[in-house]
Design a protein around this motif. Structure first.
Motif, PDB file in Angstrom:
ATOM      1  N   TYR A  30       0.845  -1.195   0.000  1.00  0.00           N
ATOM      2  CA  TYR A  30       0.000   0.000   0.000  1.00  0.00           C
ATOM      3  C   TYR A  30       0.885   1.251   0.000  1.00  0.00           C
ATOM      4  CZ  TYR A  30      -3.231  -3.586   1.661  1.00  0.00           C
ATOM      5  OH  TYR A  30      -3.954  -4.743   1.792  1.00  0.00           O
ATOM      6  N   VAL A  33       2.265   2.069  -3.432  1.00  0.00           N
ATOM      7  CA  VAL A  33       1.344   2.816  -4.304  1.00  0.00           C
ATOM      8  C   VAL A  33       1.570   4.311  -4.119  1.00  0.00           C
ATOM      9  CG1 VAL A  33      -1.070   3.323  -4.798  1.00  0.00           C
ATOM     10  CG2 VAL A  33      -0.373   0.977  -4.302  1.00  0.00           C
ATOM     11  N   ILE A 224       5.249  -1.300  -6.648  1.00  0.00           N
ATOM     12  CA  ILE A 224       4.076  -2.159  -6.493  1.00  0.00           C
ATOM     13  C   ILE A 224       4.225  -3.469  -7.280  1.00  0.00           C
ATOM     14  CG2 ILE A 224       2.426  -0.363  -5.929  1.00  0.00           C
ATOM     15  CD1 ILE A 224       1.729  -0.050  -8.778  1.00  0.00           C
ATOM     16  N   PHE A 258      -5.574  -1.090 -11.461  1.00  0.00           N
ATOM     17  CA  PHE A 258      -5.023   0.177 -10.959  1.00  0.00           C
ATOM     18  C   PHE A 258      -4.503   1.049 -12.103  1.00  0.00           C
ATOM     19  CE2 PHE A 258      -0.992   2.333  -9.840  1.00  0.00           C
ATOM     20  CZ  PHE A 258      -1.483   3.313  -8.991  1.00  0.00           C
TER      21      PHE A 258
END
Length: 293
Positions: A30, A33, A224, A258
Motif C-alpha cells: 500500500y 502505491v 508495487i 489500478f
C-alpha cells in the motif's frame, strides 16, 4: 491488525482474508502505491522543466547552446531506456561520490579506480554506511526521480521544440512589429500559444511515464510490481504467517485495474485541459468549439 488475528490457524474465510491483507508486508505494497504516485507527482513537473530548458536551448541563436540542447535530446532519445536506467544511475551515484571525495578527502593518496572497483573514502559515501534506513531509501528515490526526469525531459524537450515551431511565425512577426522585444515575444506570444500544440504529445508522454514506473525496481526502489510478485508468490511464508498458493495472477490483475483506472482518469483530465486550451484558438479543436457554440 485486528484483534481476531492473533492465531491465524484459528480463523478462516473473510476473517482470515482481513488479517492477511493487513499484515506488515501488505502495508508495504500500500505504501509503494504512494511511492509511485509521489514519483509521478515530482517527476512530471521536473521533467517538464528539463524539457522546457532543453527546447529553449535547442532553438537558441547561440550555436554552442543550440548544439547542447539538440545533443541532449538526441542522446537520451537514442539510448534504450532500460540501458539508461541500468547504467546512468550508477554513473550518477559515482559522480556524486567523486565530488564529495574531492572535498572531504583531499589528502587521499589511493587511486579511485582500482580495476573494476570504484573506491572513495568512507566519508564520501552516499549515503553514509551508518545512516538510517530512511536516508538510504530517500537517496535511492531521489536518484530515481532525477533519472526519470532526465529521460522524460528529453522527450518533453522534443515535443516542446516542435510545438514552438508550430506557432504561426506571422504572429511572432506581428508582436515584434508592435514593438515587443524578442524576450517579450517569447514569453507573451510564443509560450502561451505553444501549449495547445504541445499538449497531445505531452499527454502521450504522461501515459508512457505512468507505464514506466515499474522500472523503479531497476533503480533499487521496491515498487508495487515488486511487492505484487513477492506477496502473490507461493513462498509467502517468508513474509507472513498466512501461507497461500500462488496468487500472483490476482495481484497482477489488481495492478492491471489500478493502471487502467489511473490512465482513464488521466485521459479525462487531459481532455478537459485540452478543451480549455483550444478555446478561441485558430486550430481544428478551437474551430470545432466555435461551430458547436
Amino acid at each position: 491488525m485486528f484483534s481476531w488475528c492473533t492465531d491465524p490457524n484459528a480463523i478462516d474465510g473473510l476473517a482470515w482474508l482481513s488479517c492477511y491483507l493487513t499484515t506488515g508486508k501488505h502495508l508495504s505494497i500500500y505504501l509503494s502505491v504512494g511511492t509511485v504516485l509521489l514519483l509521478l507527482a515530482i517527476t512530471a513537473p521536473v521533467a517538464l522543466a528539463f524539457g522546457f530548458g532543453g527546447a529553449m536551448a535547442a532553438r537558441s541563436h547561440f550555436p554552442p547552446l543550440s548544439w547542447l540542447g539538440k545533443a541532449y535530446i538526441a542522446i537520451v532519445r537514442g539510448v534504450p531506456d532500460i540501458a539508461f536506467f541500468l547504467f546512468f544511475v550508477i554513473a550518477l551515484d559515482q559522480f556524486f561520490e567523486w565530488m564529495r571525495h574531492k572535498v572531504k578527502c583531499p589528502d587521499w593518496d589511493q587511486p579511485i579506480r582500482q580495476g573494476n572497483d570504484f573506491v572513495v573514502c568512507p566519508q564520501a559515501k552516499l549515503p553514509l554506511s551508518n545512516a538510517a534506513q530512511w536516508v538510504h531509501e530517500t537517496y535511492g528515490f531521489s536518484l530515481a526521480v532525477l533519472t526519470f526526469s532526465i529521460v522524460f525531459g528529453a522527450f518533453a524537450a522534443n515535443v516542446l521544440y516542435g510545438a514552438m515551431r508550430a506557432v504561426p511565425h506571422a504572429q511572432l512577426e506581428t508582436a515584434e512589429a508592435y514593438g515587443m522585444s524578442r524576450r517579450q515575444t517569447f514569453w507573451r506570444i510564443l509560450v502561451p500559444q505553444m501549449w495547445v500544440y504541445a499538449l497531445p504529445g505531452l499527454s502521450n508522454l504522461w501515459m508512457v511515464l505512468i507505464k514506466a514506473t515499474p522500472l523503479l525496481f531497476l533503480l533499487g526502489v521496491e515498487d508495487i510490481v515488486y511487492w505484487a510478485r513477492e506477496l502473490g508468490g507461493s513462498k509467502t511464508t517468508k513474509f507472513t504467517d498466512y501461507p497461500h498458493p500462488d496468487w500472483r495472477v490476482w495481484y497482477f490483475l489488481a495492478l492491471l485495474v489500478f493502471y487502467l483506472l489511473f490512465t482513464r482518469v488521466s485521459e479525462i483530465v487531459l481532455d478537459r485541459i485540452m478543451k480549455r486550451l483550444t478555446h478561441g484558438q485558430a486550430t481544428m479543436g478551437g474551430e470545432a468549439q466555435r461551430k458547436a457554440t
